[in-house]
Design a protein around this motif. Structure first.
Motif, PDB file in Angstrom:
ATOM      1  N   THR A  59      32.208  46.757  50.664  1.00 57.00           N
ATOM      2  CA  THR A  59      31.301  46.785  49.446  1.00 57.00           C
ATOM      3  C   THR A  59      32.088  48.036  48.066  1.00 57.00           C
ATOM      4  OG1 THR A  59      29.171  46.228  50.609  1.00 57.00           O
ATOM      5  CG2 THR A  59      29.110  47.202  48.140  1.00 57.00           C
TER       6      THR A  59
ATOM      7  N   ARG B 220      43.495  45.547  32.698  1.00 57.72           N
ATOM      8  CA  ARG B 220      42.954  44.570  31.608  1.00 57.72           C
ATOM      9  C   ARG B 220      42.260  44.981  30.493  1.00 57.72           C
ATOM     10  NH1 ARG B 220      39.177  41.611  33.930  1.00 57.72           N
ATOM     11  NH2 ARG B 220      37.616  42.523  33.295  1.00 57.72           N
TER      12      ARG B 220
ATOM     13  N   ARG C 195      34.928  49.012  48.592  1.00 56.40           N
ATOM     14  CA  ARG C 195      36.232  48.960  48.213  1.00 56.40           C
ATOM     15  C   ARG C 195      37.024  48.041  46.959  1.00 56.40           C
ATOM     16  NH1 ARG C 195      40.130  45.399  49.520  1.00 56.40           N
ATOM     17  NH2 ARG C 195      42.171  45.570  50.093  1.00 56.40           N
ATOM     18  N   ALA C 196      35.135  46.718  47.060  1.00 61.21           N
ATOM     19  CA  ALA C 196      35.657  45.518  46.022  1.00 61.21           C
ATOM     20  C   ALA C 196      35.287  46.088  45.080  1.00 61.21           C
ATOM     21  CB  ALA C 196      34.626  44.760  46.892  1.00 61.21           C
ATOM     22  N   ALA C 197      34.050  47.335  44.986  1.00 62.04           N
ATOM     23  CA  ALA C 197      33.857  47.580  43.525  1.00 62.04           C
ATOM     24  C   ALA C 197      34.702  48.330  42.754  1.00 62.04           C
ATOM     25  CB  ALA C 197      32.462  48.555  43.470  1.00 62.04           C
ATOM     26  N   ARG C 198      35.188  49.238  43.552  1.00 60.96           N
ATOM     27  CA  ARG C 198      36.678  50.277  43.081  1.00 60.96           C
ATOM     28  C   ARG C 198      37.801  49.089  42.737  1.00 60.96           C
ATOM     29  NH1 ARG C 198      41.422  51.326  45.574  1.00 60.96           N
ATOM     30  NH2 ARG C 198      40.577  51.092  47.503  1.00 60.96           N
ATOM     31  N   LEU C 199      38.335  47.678  43.511  1.00 60.02           N
ATOM     32  CA  LEU C 199      39.153  46.724  42.943  1.00 60.02           C
ATOM     33  C   LEU C 199      38.463  46.483  41.845  1.00 60.02           C
ATOM     34  CD1 LEU C 199      40.634  45.609  46.162  1.00 60.02           C
ATOM     35  CD2 LEU C 199      41.751  47.666  44.904  1.00 60.02           C
ATOM     36  N   ARG C 200      37.158  46.041  41.527  1.00 57.86           N
ATOM     37  CA  ARG C 200      36.969  45.869  40.930  1.00 57.86           C
ATOM     38  C   ARG C 200      36.332  46.199  39.059  1.00 57.86           C
ATOM     39  NH1 ARG C 200      33.262  43.349  42.893  1.00 57.86           N
ATOM     40  NH2 ARG C 200      31.939  45.060  43.158  1.00 57.86           N
ATOM     41  N   ARG C 201      37.195  48.067  39.566  1.00 60.39           N
ATOM     42  CA  ARG C 201      36.732  48.678  38.165  1.00 60.39           C
ATOM     43  C   ARG C 201      38.115  48.899  37.746  1.00 60.39           C
ATOM     44  NH1 ARG C 201      33.139  50.852  41.317  1.00 60.39           N
ATOM     45  NH2 ARG C 201      35.248  52.609  42.339  1.00 60.39           N
ATOM     46  N   GLU C 202      38.928  49.097  38.878  1.00 58.63           N
ATOM     47  CA  GLU C 202      40.802  49.455  38.658  1.00 58.63           C
ATOM     48  C   GLU C 202      40.997  48.013  38.127  1.00 58.63           C
ATOM     49  OE1 GLU C 202      42.436  49.901  42.047  1.00 58.63           O
ATOM     50  OE2 GLU C 202      41.101  52.440  42.642  1.00 58.63           O
ATOM     51  N   ARG C 203      41.103  46.655  38.343  1.00 59.60           N
ATOM     52  CA  ARG C 203      41.157  45.597  37.151  1.00 59.60           C
ATOM     53  C   ARG C 203      40.902  45.585  35.943  1.00 59.60           C
ATOM     54  NH1 ARG C 203      40.538  42.951  42.212  1.00 59.60           N
ATOM     55  NH2 ARG C 203      38.371  42.500  41.885  1.00 59.60           N
ATOM     56  N   HIS C 204      39.456  45.535  35.980  1.00 56.69           N
ATOM     57  CA  HIS C 204      39.192  46.014  34.670  1.00 56.69           C
ATOM     58  C   HIS C 204      39.447  46.765  33.648  1.00 56.69           C
ATOM     59  CE1 HIS C 204      35.648  45.707  31.824  1.00 56.69           C
ATOM     60  NE2 HIS C 204      35.916  46.865  31.128  1.00 56.69           N
TER      61      HIS C 204
END
Length: 62
Positions: free
Chosen positions: A27, A41, A29-38
């Motif tokens: 969970t 972008r 890791r998914a949140a961290r990757l989401r923040r990094e992609r955001h």
């Protein structure tokens, strides 16, 4: 831990305290990757908007 110890179940807390201690959860890791992609972008789109604004103002200035 045997090869089939996961079949018994019920030892989630024990595994979390021993085998997975200090590791990033799925969970997190998914949140961290989401923040990094955001972040990437937003930075990319902001940079593109800035360049487009510069191009428009240069065209209109002449």
């Amino acid at each position: 831990m045997g090869a089939f110890s996961w079949l018994r179940g019920g030892n989630d807390r024990e595994l979390a305290a021993t085998q997975y201690a200090g590791r990033e959860s799925a969970t997190d890791r998914a949140a961290r990757l989401r923040r990094e992609r955001h972040h990437a972008r937003v930075a990319r789109d902001g940079d593109r908007a800035g360049r487009a604004f510069s191009r428009r103002t240069r065209r209109n200035a002449t």
